[in-house]
Design a protein around this motif. Structure first.
Motif, mmCIF file in Angstrom:
data_model
loop_
_atom_site.group_PDB
_atom_site.id
_atom_site.type_symbol
_atom_site.label_atom_id
_atom_site.label_comp_id
_atom_site.label_asym_id
_atom_site.label_seq_id
_atom_site.Cartn_x
_atom_site.Cartn_y
_atom_site.Cartn_z
ATOM 1 N N GLY A 1 -55.731 -27.030 22.018
ATOM 2 C CA GLY A 1 -55.864 -26.842 21.219
ATOM 3 C C GLY A 1 -55.652 -28.296 20.804
ATOM 4 O O GLY A 1 -55.121 -27.876 19.998
ATOM 5 N N VAL A 2 -55.347 -29.304 21.502
ATOM 6 C CA VAL A 2 -55.408 -30.535 21.421
ATOM 7 C C VAL A 2 -56.352 -30.729 21.126
ATOM 8 O O VAL A 2 -57.142 -31.292 22.313
ATOM 9 C CB VAL A 2 -53.866 -31.161 21.987
ATOM 10 C CG1 VAL A 2 -54.322 -33.028 22.186
ATOM 11 C CG2 VAL A 2 -52.583 -30.747 21.741
ATOM 12 N N LEU B 1 -49.456 -40.891 30.875
ATOM 13 C CA LEU B 1 -49.246 -41.119 29.002
ATOM 14 C C LEU B 1 -49.384 -39.654 28.358
ATOM 15 O O LEU B 1 -49.233 -39.408 27.549
ATOM 16 C CB LEU B 1 -49.269 -41.857 28.546
ATOM 17 C CG LEU B 1 -48.746 -43.682 29.396
ATOM 18 C CD1 LEU B 1 -49.230 -44.921 28.639
ATOM 19 C CD2 LEU B 1 -47.191 -43.541 29.391
ATOM 20 N N ILE B 2 -50.613 -39.861 29.004
ATOM 21 C CA ILE B 2 -51.121 -38.488 28.149
ATOM 22 C C ILE B 2 -50.164 -36.820 28.292
ATOM 23 O O ILE B 2 -50.378 -36.195 27.188
ATOM 24 C CB ILE B 2 -52.832 -38.754 28.621
ATOM 25 C CG1 ILE B 2 -53.580 -39.789 28.132
ATOM 26 C CG2 ILE B 2 -53.377 -36.978 27.928
ATOM 27 C CD1 ILE B 2 -55.459 -39.506 29.586
ATOM 28 N N LEU C 1 -49.187 -34.401 25.847
ATOM 29 C CA LEU C 1 -48.928 -32.790 26.090
ATOM 30 C C LEU C 1 -48.217 -32.066 26.211
ATOM 31 O O LEU C 1 -47.982 -31.275 25.570
ATOM 32 C CB LEU C 1 -50.320 -33.011 27.120
ATOM 33 C CG LEU C 1 -52.067 -33.476 26.773
ATOM 34 C CD1 LEU C 1 -52.463 -33.345 27.985
ATOM 35 C CD2 LEU C 1 -52.591 -32.778 25.247
ATOM 36 N N GLN C 2 -46.742 -32.637 26.544
ATOM 37 C CA GLN C 2 -46.103 -31.776 26.544
ATOM 38 C C GLN C 2 -44.603 -31.776 25.876
ATOM 39 O O GLN C 2 -44.068 -31.087 25.408
ATOM 40 C CB GLN C 2 -45.567 -32.263 28.331
ATOM 41 C CG GLN C 2 -46.297 -31.201 29.441
ATOM 42 C CD GLN C 2 -45.891 -32.661 30.962
ATOM 43 O OE1 GLN C 2 -44.527 -32.538 31.220
ATOM 44 N NE2 GLN C 2 -46.871 -32.495 31.450
ATOM 45 N N ILE D 1 -54.625 -36.874 20.202
ATOM 46 C CA ILE D 1 -54.606 -37.520 21.087
ATOM 47 C C ILE D 1 -55.634 -38.716 20.940
ATOM 48 O O ILE D 1 -56.253 -38.383 21.687
ATOM 49 C CB ILE D 1 -53.612 -37.189 22.083
ATOM 50 C CG1 ILE D 1 -52.065 -36.217 22.002
ATOM 51 C CG2 ILE D 1 -52.754 -38.834 22.899
ATOM 52 C CD1 ILE D 1 -52.072 -35.424 23.342
ATOM 53 N N THR D 2 -55.204 -39.986 20.673
ATOM 54 C CA THR D 2 -55.763 -41.024 21.311
ATOM 55 C C THR D 2 -55.749 -42.003 21.963
ATOM 56 O O THR D 2 -54.164 -42.818 22.093
ATOM 57 C CB THR D 2 -56.750 -41.718 19.825
ATOM 58 O OG1 THR D 2 -56.405 -40.654 18.756
ATOM 59 C CG2 THR D 2 -57.291 -42.641 19.366
#
Length: 586
Positions: free
Chosen positions: A324-325, A352-353, A357-358, A365-366
């Motif tokens: 849901g991000v 990094l992404i 997320l974790q 997240i951009t």
């Protein structure tokens, strides 16, 4: 040195070093090795020594007519030119000839004694004519033997003693007064003693250096062997662990798509998440091991920033949607580029992404870039819970994990450590800006590259090429059958075979839009098979899959070919097939 070093063991070298070598002797095996190596260097040393000795004797021959009576000068010149210089020139010539080291060493030592005795002969000729010629030439020969020629201590000592004894015998034969003989002998023996001490110290240091050099060589060989064993272990572990994980991953995907009873669906979902988590842990461990063993070698090139940001987003878009991000790329100048290894940079951005997320509990997240003159800063920003300043200095440490993390399946604390190492390999820097409750921005800076031409926008389809015929080549039966079920569920027509021979046979009968090929087939390498099929125009594009993570994941648009690591993540395979569809044929 290599073959000689292998002839002895480290224990023997260590034992010899502890025992010492004051008598300038090693154990038989080491002594033989030491002599062989020392004798091998004598020929190179003999060349400048021989030339300098000939020059000295020629200088003395030129001075003799001015310093000696005519008859004596004629005789001394003949000795120098006809007896001494030819022997020295012979040794010089032998240094270039295919003579065994032991034989050359004997000639070399013999030339020293011969030169010393020729000086004694000149002194004898002077005594015969009652001319007071000094013994300075013998002193010069002693220094040559002990220091310039580099003769072994015992050889130089024996040769010098023979020369001094001959001189004393000549003085006694011509009835030189005893006090003069004793005085001359005292000075010569004193000079000889000084030379012996210097020669002993020189050889002692050479032998100590010999032991240290070979111990260092053995240590280097052991370190290289250990490193090779670790590298092999990492490669084998990567392959042997990823192969069964690939089968489990594919079976779970098929099981998730099956019409299961409601009470079993959460179990399958939980199992799938656990397998995905385990695969992430395994990948991180293998990555940090490869870094520590220097198995990663960056290939630096100009990388378009917008492209690499979009690829990183696409790779984790499915995972973000499942959580849901919202995962987006901020608009940036499409001509910006950085000097980097594209595959390592992709892994850095993925880490990094994935970290966001974790750990961030973010909704958005951009990804973006801040352009600079000499460096560009790439960043991953989230609107999550942020972190205290006390953690920001440790977040990139190996095995560091946030204590407050609410993850059901915590990681190993390696993702950001890998980011730090890979960024450093590309001459970049890293960091984080964060405030509790206001999110975090993780960033890396890389050297700016010359701008690249902006790629024209092309229509992009997000749909699979349903109905396309796919050739599936996989030698693992379970994995082949499971992957075939997934592809058929996506709407493909799949023909699957277990080896390259059967794939060639099918290719002679019909063409395929796509091919999915295991890189390590029992009868042919998958990349070679794909190249054959591509050159025969029987496949339009393809995916190579491998459990060997030493091969970099990448997409080659010219060949319309992906290389993907096992275990295959169906969502990423789907994205790869869509990418191939959107690549214009070359």
């Amino acid at each position: 040195m290599q073959s000689g070093t292998n002839a002895v063991q480290a224990s023997e070298l260590e034992a010899q070093r502890r025992a010492g070598h004051r008598r300038l002797r090693f154990t038989p095996t080491l002594e033989e090795l030491y002599r062989d190596q020392r004798q091998n260097t004598l020929s190179e040393r003999a060349r400048p020594v021989a030339i300098s000795a000939v020059v000295l004797f020629l200088i003395y021959a030129a001075l003799d007519p001015f310093l000696l009576p005519a008859e004596l000068a004629r005789q001394t010149i003949m000795v120098r030119l006809l007896l001494t210089c030819p022997v020295i020139l012979l040794v010089w010539a032998l240094s270039y000839a295919p003579v065994s080291p032991g034989r050359f060493a004997r000639w070399y030592a013999g030339a020293y004694v011969w030169g010393g005795l020729s000086v004694v002969l000149i002194i004898a000729l002077a005594r015969r004519q009652s001319f007071p010629l000094p013994y300075d030439g013998i002193l010069l020969m002693l220094m040559f033997g002990y220091f310039v020629m580099g003769l072994p201590f015992r050889t130089a000592s024996v040769g010098s003693a023979l020369i001094i004894g001959s001189y004393i015998g000549v003085e006694a034969a011509f009835d030189t007064p005893a006090p003069d003989i004793l005085m001359n002998a005292f000075f010569l023996l004193t000079a000889n003693l000084i030379g012996m001490v210097g020669s002993w110290l020189s050889e002692y240091r050479q032998r100590a250096h010999f032991l240290d050099r070979h111990l260092l060589e053995l240590s280097r060989e052991k370190a290289e062997a250990d490193s090779a064993a670790k590298t092999h272990l990492i490669s084998v572990a990567s392959h042997d662990l990823r192969q069964p994980l690939n089968v489990v991953n594919l079976l779970l995907d098929n099981l998730s798509a099956a019409d299961l009873p409601p009470d079993q669906r959460p179990l399958v979902r939980q199992l799938s998440q656990s397998v995905t988590h385990f695969n992430g842990l395994l990948g991180s461990l293998l990555d940090i091991s490869r870094i520590q063993e220097n198995m990663i070698r960056p290939v630096i090139t100009a990388v378009p920033v917008t492209t690499v940001l979009q690829q990183a987003r696409d790779a984790l878009q499915t995972e973000a949607l499942e959580q849901g991000v919202s995962l987006a790329v901020e608009h940036a100048n499409p001509t910006l580029a950085v000097q980097a290894d594209p595959h390592l940079l992709h892994r850095v951005l993925q880490n990094l992404i994935g970290n966001a997320l974790q750990h961030s509990n973010a909704e958005t997240i951009t990804l973006g870039v801040d352009a600079g003159d000499r460096q560009h800063r790439l960043w991953v920003r989230d609107d999550g819970r942020g972190m205290p300043e006390s953690e920001q200095g440790r977040i990139f440490e190996t095995f560091y994990r946030r204590e407050s993390s609410a993850q059901a399946q915590p990681g190993l604390g390696l993702g950001l450590a890998i980011t730090r190492e890979l960024t450093g390999m590309m001459s970049g820097e890293h960091g984080v800006v964060s405030r509790e409750g206001l999110g975090s921005t993780f960033w890396i800076t890389l050297p700016a590259a010359p701008t690249v031409a902006a790629q024209p926008a092309v229509p992009v389809s997000n749909e699979l090429p349903a109905g396309e015929r796919i050739l599936l080549v996989e030698d693992d039966t379970t994995a082949r059958e499971a992957l075939q079920q997934i592809l058929e569920r996506w709407g493909f027509t799949v023909l699957s075979v277990a080896n390259g021979t059967l794939a060639r046979r099918l290719a002679r009968q019909q063409a395929f839009g796509l091919a999915i090929i295991d890189l390590h087939l029992p009868d042919i390498a998958g990349d070679i098979l794909y190249r054959e099929l591509r050159e025969a125009n029987v496949v339009g594009g393809g995916v190579l899959v491998t459990a060997d993570t030493g091969r970099k994941q990448a997409y080659d648009p010219a060949q319309r070919l992906w290389l993907m690591h096992k275990p295959i993540v169906p969502a990423r395979l789907r994205a790869a097939l869509i990418r191939i569809q959107n690549t214009e044929p070359v």
